[in-house]
Design a protein around this motif. Sequence first.
Motif, PDB file in Angstrom:
ATOM      1  N   ARG A 292       0.832  -1.208   0.000  1.00 41.52           N
ATOM      2  CA  ARG A 292       0.000   0.000   0.000  1.00 41.52           C
ATOM      3  C   ARG A 292       0.865   1.255   0.000  1.00 41.52           C
ATOM      4  N   PRO A 293       0.381   2.335  -0.638  1.00 40.06           N
ATOM      5  CA  PRO A 293       1.183   3.558  -0.810  1.00 40.06           C
ATOM      6  C   PRO A 293       1.315   4.361   0.474  1.00 40.06           C
ATOM      7  N   PHE A 294       2.452   5.079   0.561  1.00 44.58           N
ATOM      8  CA  PHE A 294       2.723   5.866   1.758  1.00 44.58           C
ATOM      9  C   PHE A 294       3.554   7.074   1.372  1.00 44.58           C
ATOM     10  N   LEU A 295       3.183   8.235   1.943  1.00 34.00           N
ATOM     11  CA  LEU A 295       3.897   9.486   1.730  1.00 34.00           C
ATOM     12  C   LEU A 295       4.545   9.929   3.028  1.00 34.00           C
ATOM     13  N   MET A 296       5.848  10.216   2.981  1.00 31.74           N
ATOM     14  CA  MET A 296       6.561  10.801   4.104  1.00 31.74           C
ATOM     15  C   MET A 296       6.829  12.263   3.757  1.00 31.74           C
ATOM     16  N   LEU A 297       6.264  13.178   4.554  1.00 29.46           N
ATOM     17  CA  LEU A 297       6.345  14.611   4.295  1.00 29.46           C
ATOM     18  C   LEU A 297       6.898  15.288   5.540  1.00 29.46           C
ATOM     19  N   GLY A 298       8.072  15.905   5.437  1.00 33.31           N
ATOM     20  CA  GLY A 298       8.683  16.426   6.651  1.00 33.31           C
ATOM     21  C   GLY A 298       9.514  17.671   6.446  1.00 33.31           C
ATOM     22  N   THR A 299      10.211  18.063   7.511  1.00 31.36           N
ATOM     23  CA  THR A 299      11.077  19.230   7.477  1.00 31.36           C
ATOM     24  C   THR A 299      12.407  18.864   6.832  1.00 31.36           C
ATOM     25  N   GLN A 300      12.976  19.844   6.151  1.00 32.53           N
ATOM     26  CA  GLN A 300      14.270  19.626   5.500  1.00 32.53           C
ATOM     27  C   GLN A 300      15.368  19.398   6.529  1.00 32.53           C
ATOM     28  N   ALA A 301      15.331  20.139   7.640  1.00 33.41           N
ATOM     29  CA  ALA A 301      16.411  20.066   8.614  1.00 33.41           C
ATOM     30  C   ALA A 301      16.479  18.719   9.326  1.00 33.41           C
ATOM     31  N   VAL A 302      15.318  18.158   9.646  1.00 36.44           N
ATOM     32  CA  VAL A 302      15.288  16.933  10.447  1.00 36.44           C
ATOM     33  C   VAL A 302      15.066  15.693   9.599  1.00 36.44           C
ATOM     34  N   HIS A 303      14.267  15.809   8.548  1.00 36.02           N
ATOM     35  CA  HIS A 303      13.816  14.612   7.839  1.00 36.02           C
ATOM     36  C   HIS A 303      14.266  14.525   6.390  1.00 36.02           C
TER      37      HIS A 303
END
Length: 400
Positions: A292-303
Amino acid sequence: MTRLRRTAVAVLLALALPLPIAGAGSAFAAPAPASAAPVADTAAAGPSAGRLDLPRPTGRHAVGRSTLHLVDRNRQDPWVPSAGPRQLMVSMYYPARPGTGGPATPYLTAEEARLLLGDQVPGEGIPPEVVTGLHPWARTDARPASGRFPLVVLSPGFTLPRATLTGLAEDLASRGYVVAAVDHTYETSGTTFPDGRTLACAICDYPETDRTALVPPSRAKDVSFVLDQLTGRRPAWPYARMIDRDRIGMAGHSIGGNAAASAMTADRRIRAGVNMDGKFFDPVPSAGLGGRPFLMLGTQAVHSTTGWDTSWPEAWTRLDGWKRWLTVTGSDHSSFTDSPVIAARAGFPDPEGTTIAPLRAEKVTRDLVAAFFDLQLKGIPQRLLDGPSAAYPEVVFQRP
């Protein structure tokens, strides 16, 4: 433990962020360096920072909102067993018929706002009206639009109420989704129930990181129960006929994002998930999520791939379906919620290192999350998810 220390622990363990220089643990406040210049906010220009409000939903549908009080009589509350059965408050947002329904429900009750501000900016004396004065767009108990729509469940960050995802929830509903925003009782700064009680956080003082890992699986049980109540033979929501049971997704912020993966692991009904800047305290299973599909969306500094949160590279290798790893330059942990708008209304400067304006952050989050669910639950191709876009220069595609 002092309130300030309690908030710091909550951020360190559950939000997976380093403490800011000032306003320790606050999702709202930290001083910005003098050289920091906000990214131009092309989403909405005009109002001064002190008068910022939630931007209007962008879809073609009017939006309705109703509230559910759900009681799971087959499960004792995991955090306060003496409270009896697990009880949840859920806000339902949905495509509605224009011109129907009553005035918008307040963003938070006065007591919820007081508790939120007390946890996030203790001792600052910010009046609750800063939060209760926010202007939601959804009309209360509006008549539903015709048709059946995908369902998206939203789970907020640890200590944060479901209301902090209102901007995203309303926008998704305007684009043709039913949205269930869940308050996980005793995990938020405060949850008000129909009888007038407001239950404060009962586990925010936990200093042990191993206890934090118990939160996402517990939330997965909350979500499965909510799905049972919305899609079962006797649904708790009178407009449940609107829900397409074969098209269900989940998104969450911070530990709520980790909970999206945990809920997908536990419940095959959830077809797609989004983690907005949450550390995977509960790891993605080595066998993946069943394609199943998954999106990881985060901060540039940490992730980003060079960030300090090593749980994201590990999760990436285990995700076995369609996947994207996106970061937003100039964002901080709260940028994926309504918190920057609240902070601006309170007169706080942007957190150190944050250069994306509050309304621009709302737009980027709304558009990326909607694009993901449009692709995965509606089958609509999305160029926004294919690669870098000149219209979204702050969005970086991570390619480990």
